[in-house]
Design a protein around this motif. Structure first.
Motif, PDB file in Angstrom:
ATOM      1  N   ALA A  38       0.856  -1.190   0.000  1.00  0.00           N
ATOM      2  CA  ALA A  38       0.000   0.000   0.000  1.00  0.00           C
ATOM      3  C   ALA A  38       0.887   1.234   0.000  1.00  0.00           C
ATOM      4  CB  ALA A  38      -0.894   0.012   1.234  1.00  0.00           C
ATOM      5  N   ILE A  39       0.515   2.221  -0.791  1.00  0.00           N
ATOM      6  CA  ILE A  39       1.178   3.524  -0.750  1.00  0.00           C
ATOM      7  C   ILE A  39       0.162   4.496  -0.183  1.00  0.00           C
ATOM      8  CG2 ILE A  39       2.183   5.387  -2.132  1.00  0.00           C
ATOM      9  CD1 ILE A  39       3.248   3.183  -4.019  1.00  0.00           C
ATOM     10  N   ILE A  40       0.504   5.041   0.990  1.00  0.00           N
ATOM     11  CA  ILE A  40      -0.463   5.882   1.688  1.00  0.00           C
ATOM     12  C   ILE A  40       0.098   7.278   1.895  1.00  0.00           C
ATOM     13  CG2 ILE A  40       0.305   4.993   3.958  1.00  0.00           C
ATOM     14  CD1 ILE A  40      -2.668   5.421   4.861  1.00  0.00           C
ATOM     15  N   GLY A  41      -0.773   8.263   1.845  1.00  0.00           N
ATOM     16  CA  GLY A  41      -0.372   9.635   2.106  1.00  0.00           C
ATOM     17  C   GLY A  41      -1.597  10.523   2.085  1.00  0.00           C
ATOM     18  N   GLN A  42      -1.465  11.689   2.688  1.00  0.00           N
ATOM     19  CA  GLN A  42      -2.581  12.636   2.709  1.00  0.00           C
ATOM     20  C   GLN A  42      -2.771  13.252   1.334  1.00  0.00           C
ATOM     21  OE1 GLN A  42      -1.457  15.472   5.676  1.00  0.00           O
ATOM     22  NE2 GLN A  42      -2.135  14.172   7.374  1.00  0.00           N
ATOM     23  N   SER A 180     -16.203  -2.747   0.032  1.00  0.00           N
ATOM     24  CA  SER A 180     -14.769  -2.468   0.164  1.00  0.00           C
ATOM     25  C   SER A 180     -14.033  -3.710   0.645  1.00  0.00           C
ATOM     26  CB  SER A 180     -14.514  -1.337   1.169  1.00  0.00           C
ATOM     27  OG  SER A 180     -15.080  -0.155   0.708  1.00  0.00           O
ATOM     28  N   LYS A 181     -14.637  -4.359   1.629  1.00  0.00           N
ATOM     29  CA  LYS A 181     -14.039  -5.568   2.198  1.00  0.00           C
ATOM     30  C   LYS A 181     -13.878  -6.645   1.128  1.00  0.00           C
ATOM     31  CE  LYS A 181     -14.486  -7.808   6.635  1.00  0.00           C
ATOM     32  NZ  LYS A 181     -15.392  -8.157   7.735  1.00  0.00           N
ATOM     33  N   GLU A 182     -14.933  -6.771   0.337  1.00  0.00           N
ATOM     34  CA  GLU A 182     -14.939  -7.747  -0.755  1.00  0.00           C
ATOM     35  C   GLU A 182     -13.804  -7.465  -1.750  1.00  0.00           C
ATOM     36  OE1 GLU A 182     -19.218  -8.477  -1.974  1.00  0.00           O
ATOM     37  OE2 GLU A 182     -18.307  -7.589  -3.759  1.00  0.00           O
ATOM     38  N   ILE A 183     -13.662  -6.191  -2.123  1.00  0.00           N
ATOM     39  CA  ILE A 183     -12.639  -5.802  -3.101  1.00  0.00           C
ATOM     40  C   ILE A 183     -11.243  -6.039  -2.528  1.00  0.00           C
ATOM     41  CG2 ILE A 183     -11.646  -3.811  -4.333  1.00  0.00           C
ATOM     42  CD1 ILE A 183     -14.349  -4.973  -5.505  1.00  0.00           C
ATOM     43  N   LEU A 184     -11.060  -5.674  -1.250  1.00  0.00           N
ATOM     44  CA  LEU A 184      -9.754  -5.906  -0.625  1.00  0.00           C
ATOM     45  C   LEU A 184      -9.447  -7.398  -0.539  1.00  0.00           C
ATOM     46  CD1 LEU A 184      -9.962  -3.100   2.035  1.00  0.00           C
ATOM     47  CD2 LEU A 184      -8.225  -3.303   0.242  1.00  0.00           C
ATOM     48  N   GLY A 185     -10.485  -8.193  -0.294  1.00  0.00           N
ATOM     49  CA  GLY A 185     -10.318  -9.648  -0.274  1.00  0.00           C
ATOM     50  C   GLY A 185      -9.846 -10.166  -1.624  1.00  0.00           C
ATOM     51  N   ASN A 204      -5.910   4.842   6.348  1.00  0.00           N
ATOM     52  CA  ASN A 204      -5.099   3.910   7.143  1.00  0.00           C
ATOM     53  C   ASN A 204      -5.716   2.523   7.241  1.00  0.00           C
ATOM     54  OD1 ASN A 204      -2.736   5.327   8.195  1.00  0.00           O
ATOM     55  ND2 ASN A 204      -4.259   6.706   9.107  1.00  0.00           N
ATOM     56  N   GLY A 205      -7.047   2.485   7.388  1.00  0.00           N
ATOM     57  CA  GLY A 205      -7.736   1.204   7.520  1.00  0.00           C
ATOM     58  C   GLY A 205      -7.567   0.338   6.284  1.00  0.00           C
ATOM     59  N   ILE A 206      -7.512   0.982   5.123  1.00  0.00           N
ATOM     60  CA  ILE A 206      -7.316   0.257   3.862  1.00  0.00           C
ATOM     61  C   ILE A 206      -5.851  -0.187   3.745  1.00  0.00           C
ATOM     62  CG2 ILE A 206      -7.417   0.439   1.331  1.00  0.00           C
ATOM     63  CD1 ILE A 206     -10.197   0.690   2.455  1.00  0.00           C
ATOM     64  N   ALA A 207      -4.943   0.745   4.028  1.00  0.00           N
ATOM     65  CA  ALA A 207      -3.508   0.434   3.918  1.00  0.00           C
ATOM     66  C   ALA A 207      -3.129  -0.727   4.821  1.00  0.00           C
ATOM     67  CB  ALA A 207      -2.676   1.667   4.250  1.00  0.00           C
ATOM     68  N   ASP A 208      -3.807  -0.824   5.970  1.00  0.00           N
ATOM     69  CA  ASP A 208      -3.540  -1.891   6.934  1.00  0.00           C
ATOM     70  C   ASP A 208      -3.822  -3.284   6.383  1.00  0.00           C
ATOM     71  OD1 ASP A 208      -2.466  -0.653   9.043  1.00  0.00           O
ATOM     72  OD2 ASP A 208      -4.335  -0.428  10.189  1.00  0.00           O
ATOM     73  N   GLN A 209      -4.529  -3.363   5.268  1.00  0.00           N
ATOM     74  CA  GLN A 209      -4.849  -4.662   4.677  1.00  0.00           C
ATOM     75  C   GLN A 209      -3.690  -5.199   3.837  1.00  0.00           C
ATOM     76  OE1 GLN A 209      -7.955  -6.003   5.458  1.00  0.00           O
ATOM     77  NE2 GLN A 209      -7.919  -4.181   6.762  1.00  0.00           N
ATOM     78  N   ALA A 210      -2.720  -4.338   3.522  1.00  0.00           N
ATOM     79  CA  ALA A 210      -1.603  -4.759   2.675  1.00  0.00           C
ATOM     80  C   ALA A 210      -0.472  -5.313   3.530  1.00  0.00           C
ATOM     81  CB  ALA A 210      -1.114  -3.592   1.823  1.00  0.00           C
ATOM     82  N   LYS A 211       0.463  -5.993   2.861  1.00  0.00           N
ATOM     83  CA  LYS A 211       1.547  -6.648   3.591  1.00  0.00           C
ATOM     84  C   LYS A 211       2.686  -5.681   3.904  1.00  0.00           C
ATOM     85  CE  LYS A 211       4.225 -10.878   3.357  1.00  0.00           C
ATOM     86  NZ  LYS A 211       4.484 -12.069   2.531  1.00  0.00           N
ATOM     87  N   ARG A 212       2.825  -4.664   3.056  1.00  0.00           N
ATOM     88  CA  ARG A 212       3.886  -3.669   3.254  1.00  0.00           C
ATOM     89  C   ARG A 212       3.255  -2.299   3.043  1.00  0.00           C
ATOM     90  NH1 ARG A 212       8.852  -3.245  -1.080  1.00  0.00           N
ATOM     91  NH2 ARG A 212       9.691  -1.248  -0.384  1.00  0.00           N
TER      92      ARG A 212
END
Ligand SMILES: Nc1ncnc2c1ncn2[C@@H]1O[C@H](COP(=O)(O)OP(=O)(O)O)[C@@H](O)[C@H]1O
Ligand SMILES: [Mg+2]
Length: 232
Positions: A38-42, A180-185, A204-212
């Motif tokens: 995940a690449i996260i930023g404001q 969203s949950k389905e898509i992340l799955g 953050n909640g979305i990024a937390d689903q990724a491994k890095r």
């Protein structure tokens, strides 16, 4: 492992001169084949600019970008579009489906541009729609499907030609939490199946689903960590 992505000290400057904006400021990053990042930023941190670089939609002002071993940072538009077609499956926040085509036709369309014959196109598209659980919806048009289903069609379209890189820009931005949950799955499942997945988000909640998780701020990489909570 061999890196799929190797970004070396890239900068992107918009409007060089007086009102210049340094949207990417000496960014270096390596991503191996099969990673889920995940690449996260404001807002304004440089995510879209970085996504455009990684997706070969734009080139950096300086620095190098090797994608699957090829230096793409100095390529011209026509060369970049060849690379995009071959190497990258895109998933966007707004699905970007064509409204008067069925799910199957939407998935088949980019395969035409890849020069794949009709029969193989149908097989690859059906396989991809099956992978996202839509094999019973192939004749539906976008307005006959929920947002989550439309995004699943868009994912099928992105993966049908089996590109090495899946690039998803805020893929759940227009969806309710169940979808969203389905898509992340599904993205997680693609990673499990060996695909390289990059997920761009401000959440953050979305990024937390990724491994890095790679965090960018003011055009710089602020942190790059393995997610301890990630479960394969
Ligand atoms: N085409 C452009 N011309 C000038 N400035 C731009 C352009 N695109 C983005 N910027 C600026 O670059 C910075 C990063 O923007 P962007 O990559 O869109 O960030 P994010 O996607 O994280 O919101 C911002 O300051 C933005 O205003
Ligand atoms: Mg953006």
């Amino acid at each position: 492992m061999e890196p799929l992505i190797e970004v070396k000290d890239i900068c992107k400057i918009y409007n060089p001169g007086e009102n210049e904006v340094r949207a990417l400021d000496h960014v270096s990053l390596k991503i191996d084949k099969g990673e889920f990042v995940a690449i996260i930023g404001q807002s304004g941190s440089g995510k879209s600019t970085f996504m455009n670089m990684l997706g070969c939609l734009d080139v950096p002002t300086s620095g190098e970008y090797f994608l699957n071993g090829t230096d793409v940072s100095t390529m011209k538009d026509n060369e970049l579009s060849v690379v995009r077609n071959k190497e990258i499956g895109f998933i966007f926040q707004g699905f970007n489906l064509i409204s008067n085509l069925t799910a199957l036709e939407n998935v088949e369309l980019p395969l035409i541009y890849r020069g794949i014959d009709r029969k193989t196109r149908r097989e690859l598209a059906m396989e991809a729609l099956k992978m996202v659980g839509l094999e019973k919806r192939v004749t539906h048009k976008p307005n006959e499907m929920s947002g989550g289903q439309q995004q699943r069609v868009a994912i099928a379209r992105a993966i049908a030609a089996k590109p090495p890189l899946i690039l998803a820009d805020e893929p759940t931005g227009n969806l309710d939490s169940a979808s969203s949950k389905e898509i992340l799955g599904i993205l997680k499942g693609l990673h499990k199946g060996g695909r390289t997945v990059i997920l761009i988000t401000h959440d953050n909640g979305i990024a937390d689903q990724a491994k890095r998780v790679v965090r960018i701020m003011d055009g710089k990489i602020e942190s790059d960590v393995i997610n301890e909570h990630f479960q394969e």
